[in-house]
Write a protein that holds these residues in place. Structure first.
Motif, PDB file in Angstrom:
ATOM      1  N   LEU A 125      -4.037  11.173  -5.940  1.00 34.59           N
ATOM      2  CA  LEU A 125      -4.489  10.443  -7.129  1.00 34.59           C
ATOM      3  C   LEU A 125      -5.225   9.170  -6.725  1.00 34.59           C
ATOM      4  O   LEU A 125      -6.257   8.824  -7.299  1.00 34.59           O
ATOM      5  CB  LEU A 125      -3.291  10.089  -8.019  1.00 34.59           C
ATOM      6  CG  LEU A 125      -2.690  11.257  -8.809  1.00 34.59           C
ATOM      7  CD1 LEU A 125      -1.467  10.804  -9.572  1.00 34.59           C
ATOM      8  CD2 LEU A 125      -3.726  11.848  -9.756  1.00 34.59           C
ATOM      9  N   THR A 126      -4.696   8.481  -5.724  1.00 31.36           N
ATOM     10  CA  THR A 126      -5.332   7.248  -5.263  1.00 31.36           C
ATOM     11  C   THR A 126      -6.752   7.528  -4.787  1.00 31.36           C
ATOM     12  O   THR A 126      -7.710   6.847  -5.155  1.00 31.36           O
ATOM     13  CB  THR A 126      -4.513   6.622  -4.123  1.00 31.36           C
ATOM     14  OG1 THR A 126      -3.202   6.362  -4.602  1.00 31.36           O
ATOM     15  CG2 THR A 126      -5.156   5.339  -3.633  1.00 31.36           C
ATOM     16  N   ILE A 127      -6.895   8.577  -3.989  1.00 31.59           N
ATOM     17  CA  ILE A 127      -8.224   8.890  -3.441  1.00 31.59           C
ATOM     18  C   ILE A 127      -9.180   9.297  -4.564  1.00 31.59           C
ATOM     19  O   ILE A 127     -10.343   8.865  -4.602  1.00 31.59           O
ATOM     20  CB  ILE A 127      -8.097  10.001  -2.371  1.00 31.59           C
ATOM     21  CG1 ILE A 127      -7.365   9.415  -1.149  1.00 31.59           C
ATOM     22  CG2 ILE A 127      -9.472  10.519  -1.958  1.00 31.59           C
ATOM     23  CD1 ILE A 127      -6.866  10.454  -0.172  1.00 31.59           C
ATOM     24  N   LEU A 128      -8.672  10.080  -5.522  1.00 36.97           N
ATOM     25  CA  LEU A 128      -9.514  10.479  -6.654  1.00 36.97           C
ATOM     26  C   LEU A 128      -9.990   9.255  -7.438  1.00 36.97           C
ATOM     27  O   LEU A 128     -11.163   9.160  -7.820  1.00 36.97           O
ATOM     28  CB  LEU A 128      -8.737  11.406  -7.588  1.00 36.97           C
ATOM     29  CG  LEU A 128      -8.647  12.875  -7.159  1.00 36.97           C
ATOM     30  CD1 LEU A 128      -7.809  13.661  -8.154  1.00 36.97           C
ATOM     31  CD2 LEU A 128     -10.048  13.467  -7.048  1.00 36.97           C
ATOM     32  N   CYS A 129      -9.076   8.298  -7.673  1.00 36.17           N
ATOM     33  CA  CYS A 129      -9.445   7.098  -8.432  1.00 36.17           C
ATOM     34  C   CYS A 129     -10.503   6.288  -7.689  1.00 36.17           C
ATOM     35  O   CYS A 129     -11.445   5.781  -8.304  1.00 36.17           O
ATOM     36  CB  CYS A 129      -8.211   6.230  -8.690  1.00 36.17           C
ATOM     37  SG  CYS A 129      -7.125   6.956  -9.896  1.00 36.17           S
ATOM     38  N   ILE A 130     -10.319   6.164  -6.375  1.00 43.06           N
ATOM     39  CA  ILE A 130     -11.320   5.420  -5.598  1.00 43.06           C
ATOM     40  C   ILE A 130     -12.680   6.102  -5.725  1.00 43.06           C
ATOM     41  O   ILE A 130     -13.708   5.465  -5.939  1.00 43.06           O
ATOM     42  CB  ILE A 130     -10.882   5.300  -4.125  1.00 43.06           C
ATOM     43  CG1 ILE A 130      -9.644   4.395  -4.042  1.00 43.06           C
ATOM     44  CG2 ILE A 130     -12.014   4.725  -3.269  1.00 43.06           C
ATOM     45  CD1 ILE A 130      -9.020   4.338  -2.663  1.00 43.06           C
ATOM     46  N   GLY A 131     -12.663   7.441  -5.638  1.00 42.76           N
ATOM     47  CA  GLY A 131     -13.905   8.197  -5.781  1.00 42.76           C
ATOM     48  C   GLY A 131     -14.570   7.930  -7.127  1.00 42.76           C
ATOM     49  O   GLY A 131     -15.779   7.689  -7.218  1.00 42.76           O
ATOM     50  N   LEU A 142       0.832  -1.206   0.000  1.00 38.94           N
ATOM     51  CA  LEU A 142       0.000   0.000   0.000  1.00 38.94           C
ATOM     52  C   LEU A 142       0.861   1.248   0.000  1.00 38.94           C
ATOM     53  O   LEU A 142       0.615   2.192  -0.747  1.00 38.94           O
ATOM     54  CB  LEU A 142      -0.903   0.010   1.243  1.00 38.94           C
ATOM     55  CG  LEU A 142      -2.148  -0.859   1.169  1.00 38.94           C
ATOM     56  CD1 LEU A 142      -2.860  -0.871   2.519  1.00 38.94           C
ATOM     57  CD2 LEU A 142      -3.086  -0.330   0.088  1.00 38.94           C
ATOM     58  N   ARG A 143       1.893   1.234   0.848  1.00 36.64           N
ATOM     59  CA  ARG A 143       2.762   2.404   0.957  1.00 36.64           C
ATOM     60  C   ARG A 143       3.466   2.709  -0.360  1.00 36.64           C
ATOM     61  O   ARG A 143       3.445   3.838  -0.825  1.00 36.64           O
ATOM     62  CB  ARG A 143       3.829   2.137   2.026  1.00 36.64           C
ATOM     63  CG  ARG A 143       3.521   2.740   3.355  1.00 36.64           C
ATOM     64  CD  ARG A 143       4.621   2.341   4.309  1.00 36.64           C
ATOM     65  NE  ARG A 143       5.825   3.151   4.062  1.00 36.64           N
ATOM     66  CZ  ARG A 143       6.200   4.135   4.881  1.00 36.64           C
ATOM     67  NH1 ARG A 143       5.484   4.426   5.929  1.00 36.64           N
ATOM     68  NH2 ARG A 143       7.293   4.807   4.625  1.00 36.64           N
ATOM     69  N   THR A 144       4.108   1.659  -0.953  1.00 38.24           N
ATOM     70  CA  THR A 144       4.929   1.935  -2.131  1.00 38.24           C
ATOM     71  C   THR A 144       4.077   2.164  -3.374  1.00 38.24           C
ATOM     72  O   THR A 144       4.420   2.968  -4.221  1.00 38.24           O
ATOM     73  CB  THR A 144       5.913   0.792  -2.403  1.00 38.24           C
ATOM     74  OG1 THR A 144       5.178  -0.433  -2.440  1.00 38.24           O
ATOM     75  CG2 THR A 144       6.977   0.714  -1.348  1.00 38.24           C
ATOM     76  N   ARG A 145       2.954   1.445  -3.492  1.00 40.12           N
ATOM     77  CA  ARG A 145       2.195   1.528  -4.735  1.00 40.12           C
ATOM     78  C   ARG A 145       1.139   2.639  -4.734  1.00 40.12           C
ATOM     79  O   ARG A 145       0.842   3.204  -5.771  1.00 40.12           O
ATOM     80  CB  ARG A 145       1.486   0.193  -5.023  1.00 40.12           C
ATOM     81  CG  ARG A 145       2.382  -1.004  -5.106  1.00 40.12           C
ATOM     82  CD  ARG A 145       3.329  -0.884  -6.286  1.00 40.12           C
ATOM     83  NE  ARG A 145       4.326  -1.943  -6.276  1.00 40.12           N
ATOM     84  CZ  ARG A 145       4.186  -3.113  -6.885  1.00 40.12           C
ATOM     85  NH1 ARG A 145       3.091  -3.355  -7.567  1.00 40.12           N
ATOM     86  NH2 ARG A 145       5.131  -4.011  -6.819  1.00 40.12           N
ATOM     87  N   LEU A 146       0.527   2.901  -3.583  1.00 42.12           N
ATOM     88  CA  LEU A 146      -0.615   3.817  -3.584  1.00 42.12           C
ATOM     89  C   LEU A 146      -0.368   5.132  -2.835  1.00 42.12           C
ATOM     90  O   LEU A 146      -0.917   6.161  -3.192  1.00 42.12           O
ATOM     91  CB  LEU A 146      -1.843   3.119  -2.974  1.00 42.12           C
ATOM     92  CG  LEU A 146      -2.329   1.878  -3.714  1.00 42.12           C
ATOM     93  CD1 LEU A 146      -3.539   1.284  -3.022  1.00 42.12           C
ATOM     94  CD2 LEU A 146      -2.670   2.221  -5.148  1.00 42.12           C
ATOM     95  N   PHE A 147       0.435   5.099  -1.793  1.00 36.49           N
ATOM     96  CA  PHE A 147       0.570   6.308  -0.975  1.00 36.49           C
ATOM     97  C   PHE A 147       2.027   6.708  -0.790  1.00 36.49           C
ATOM     98  O   PHE A 147       2.436   7.112   0.283  1.00 36.49           O
ATOM     99  CB  PHE A 147      -0.100   6.081   0.393  1.00 36.49           C
ATOM    100  CG  PHE A 147      -1.572   5.794   0.280  1.00 36.49           C
ATOM    101  CD1 PHE A 147      -2.467   6.829   0.046  1.00 36.49           C
ATOM    102  CD2 PHE A 147      -2.048   4.495   0.384  1.00 36.49           C
ATOM    103  CE1 PHE A 147      -3.829   6.556  -0.082  1.00 36.49           C
ATOM    104  CE2 PHE A 147      -3.402   4.232   0.255  1.00 36.49           C
ATOM    105  CZ  PHE A 147      -4.296   5.270   0.019  1.00 36.49           C
TER     106      PHE A 147
END
Lengths: 367, 254
Positions: free
Chosen positions: A39-45, A26-31
């Motif tokens: 960007l991760t949060i926008l994509c989830i949205g 999670l740390r290296t790939r998303l945050f």
């Protein structure tokens, strides 16, 4: 004071807990940074916004059973009832309704032959025999006219079997031509070189649709009256000639990636040009360009839908036939989704198979 | 060894280069090369880079074409006739700086390919011979691996064995150890020394002067596309005649 490095006796040092496992991923790939987190949060949205309505439309609110169009009009979701009504028309086109078991069987035979050919262990001389048999059986089932099967003209062939036969023949036919053109373009003999370059540049400079058009309407003008070349055959030849030009350049790229030393060591062993080409250069060159070859084949598979302009009804063409029914024409989205899924299935399979083949043919480092 | 010396003395030249010239465009790479190699003779060719050493030996099996002069190998003159060129190539083995093994074939397939397709040797026989040569270069256990899985030294030994499988009369070596890590040079040179002691006619482009002293019958020094000097190694290293040879030797012998 305890030592700074607190390695427990008897156990090897391990990486920090937050750099491995789910947390590490999670740390290296998303945050990994502020921007990435945003960007991760926008994509989830975006996913939350799109996916649930799509599921509602496609599955939960959809009409799944056979039903008249009025039921669909009342429903909120997709009208899969269209497929109950029109699937056979979409899949088999104008092929006579009661005889449609024949294209179904013919297609199955073809798929079995393709499946067999996918296994490298079966790449033996007998596979050519299997293909000859397959094609004979395919023709027999589709045309009929013997064994009590009524004769069906090939202008009535349509849907998925037509798409498949145009693609399979397109691939099988264009491949050797492309290899010959690629070798010809590298030839030191000026006439062969010029012919290959001329052919490739001419065909690449023209859209497929115009090649089909010429094959269908202009070509007959050059024939003496009374001689007729079959419409389907003309389209098929046009597709082969067109694809070969693109494929030839792909293969030439592969040939150029082979170091000159390979050619030299083969020659110094006394191998002649054809032995060197077929046993040393081509096997390596073709392996190197599997991804772009499959790329070309995927294009070819989808481009077969252009035969619609010469009044052949491939998968996409027969969908248009089905949607010509005024009762159902409002449900074109469902029809296109269905056909898109079929196209996707075949293309995805080709893509996956090319990856498998690449890994199978991997033999360590390249020279 | 006595037999061998007699045979060498008795036989005429197996390679004859007379007045050979070659140009790359306007650039004169080979200038009037005259060289005779007797059967069983071991010739080491040295010289600065760009002096035409590789080009010269590549002319002998026609990987390069010469434009003037005559090259006769084993009684066959090298002319444009493809049949003759193939016939000459069958009798000449060549080992390259970068090994040039076929990466898509196993070691054994690399070795049996030419005997089976050029000499029409039955598979079983070709495989037995190949295994015997792999024993000779001391890597029979690698027979079923792919070249990419081998070290540089092992690959070069496979390349030597591959050439030997064609039972050549002449072996050409084009800087066979230049691309190797230092610790692998010896294993390749050992194979070449053994081959030389077995009486093989060899022309070897190399900077390994220790090897040259051990096996060479004659040293050839090239510079600027010319053969500057040809002499037996004792004389060559002790009393080089030309200034250019002296300079070169002082640079590579520390």
């Amino acid at each position: 004071m305890a030592p700074v490095s607190s390695v427990v006796a008897g156990s090897a040092p391990r990486p920090p807990a937050d750099s491995i496992g789910v947390l590490g991923w999670l740390r290296t790939r998303l945050f990994s940074s502020v921007l990435n987190s945003i960007l991760t949060i926008l994509c989830i949205g975006l996913l939350v916004w799109i996916v649930p309505p799509l599921i509602d439309w496609m599955i939960l609110d959809a009409v799944w059973s056979a039903a008249p169009p009025e039921v669909c009009r009342a429903a909120e979701g997709a009208c899969w009832a269209l497929l109950h009504e029109k699937a056979r028309l979409i899949l088999f086109g104008r092929y006579p309704y009661v005889e449609q078991w024949r294209p179904l069987l013919a297609m199955t035979v073809l798929i079995v032959a393709i499946a067999l050919s996918c296994n490298r262990n079966f790449w033996r001389p007998w596979l050519a025999g299997v293909w000859a048999g397959t094609l004979a059986l395919f023709g027999l089932l589709m045309w009929g006219g013997v064994l009590g099967m009524t004769y069906v003209e090939n202008t009535l062939w349509g849907g998925l079997p037509l798409t498949m036969i145009l693609s399979v023949f397109g691939m099988v036919g264009s491949f050797p031509l492309a290899v010959a053109l690629a070798l010809g373009r590298r030839s030191r003999m000026p006439i062969i070189h010029a012919l290959s370059v001329g052919y490739i540049e001419l065909i690449r400079g023209v859209p497929l649709i115009s090649v089909l058009f010429m094959a269908s309407f202009m070509f007959p003008l050059f024939l003496p009256s009374g001689v007729k070349v079959d419409e389907l055959l003309r389209a098929q030849v046009a597709i082969i000639l067109f694809t070969a030009a693109y494929l030839a350049e792909v293969i030439r790229g592969g040939l150029q990636s082979i170091p000159r030393g390979q050619d030299e060591s083969a020659k110094s062993l006394g191998l002649n040009y054809w032995q060197t080409t077929t046993m040393i250069v081509l096997p390596q060159a073709l392996r190197a360009v599997i991804p772009p070859i499959v790329n070309t084949f995927i294009s070819l598979f989808k481009d077969t839908s252009l035969v619609a302009i010469v009044s052949l009804f491939d998968l996409l063409g027969s969908l248009r036939l089905a949607l010509a029914d005024p009762l159902w024409r409002n449900y074109f989205i469902e029809g296109y989704v269905f056909v898109a899924l079929i196209y996707f299935f075949f293309c995805f399979f080709m893509s996956k198979y090319s990856q498998y083949l690449e890994s199978q043919l991997q033999t360590g480092h390249r020279p | 060894m006595i037999n061998l010396a007699e045979r060498r003395a008795a036989s005429g030249p197996v390679i004859q280069m007379a007045g050979v010239n070659k140009w790359y465009g306007e650039f004169h790479v080979l200038k009037n090369i005259n060289l005779e190699v007797r059967s069983g003779e071991r010739v080491v060719v040295c010289g600065p880079s760009g002096s035409g050493k590789s080009t010269m030996i590549r002319c002998i099996n026609r990987l390069e074409e010469h434009q003037k002069g005559r090259i006769v190998v084993d009684g066959i003159e090298l002319i444009a006739d493809l049949k003759q060129i193939d016939a000459v190539r069958r009798e000449i083995g060549m080992v390259f700086q970068h090994f040039n093994l076929f990466p898509h074939m196993t070691v054994l397939e690399n070795l049996t390919l030419a005997p089976m397709w050029v000499r029409n040797t039955p598979r079983k026989e070709a495989e037995d011979a190949a295994m015997a040569y792999l024993e000779r270069v001391k890597i029979p256990e690698q027979a079923h691996k792919f070249p990419g899985q081998l070290s540089g030294g092992q690959q070069q030994r496979v390349a030597i064995a591959r050439s030997l499988c064609m039972k050549p009369k002449i072996m050409l070596f084009d800087e066979p150890t230049s691309a190797l890590d230092p610790e692998m040079i010896k294993e390749v040179l050992d194979v070449m020394i053994e081959l030389a002691q077995g009486g093989m006619t060899m022309i070897c482009v190399t900077h390994e002067m220790g090897f040259a002293r051990t096996v060479a019958d004659s040293m050839v020094f090239m510079d600027g596309g010319e053969i500057v000097e040809k002499a037996p190694p004792t004389e060559f290293f002790k009393n080089p005649k030309s200034e250019r040879t002296k300079l070169f030797l002082s640079q590579i012998l520390h």
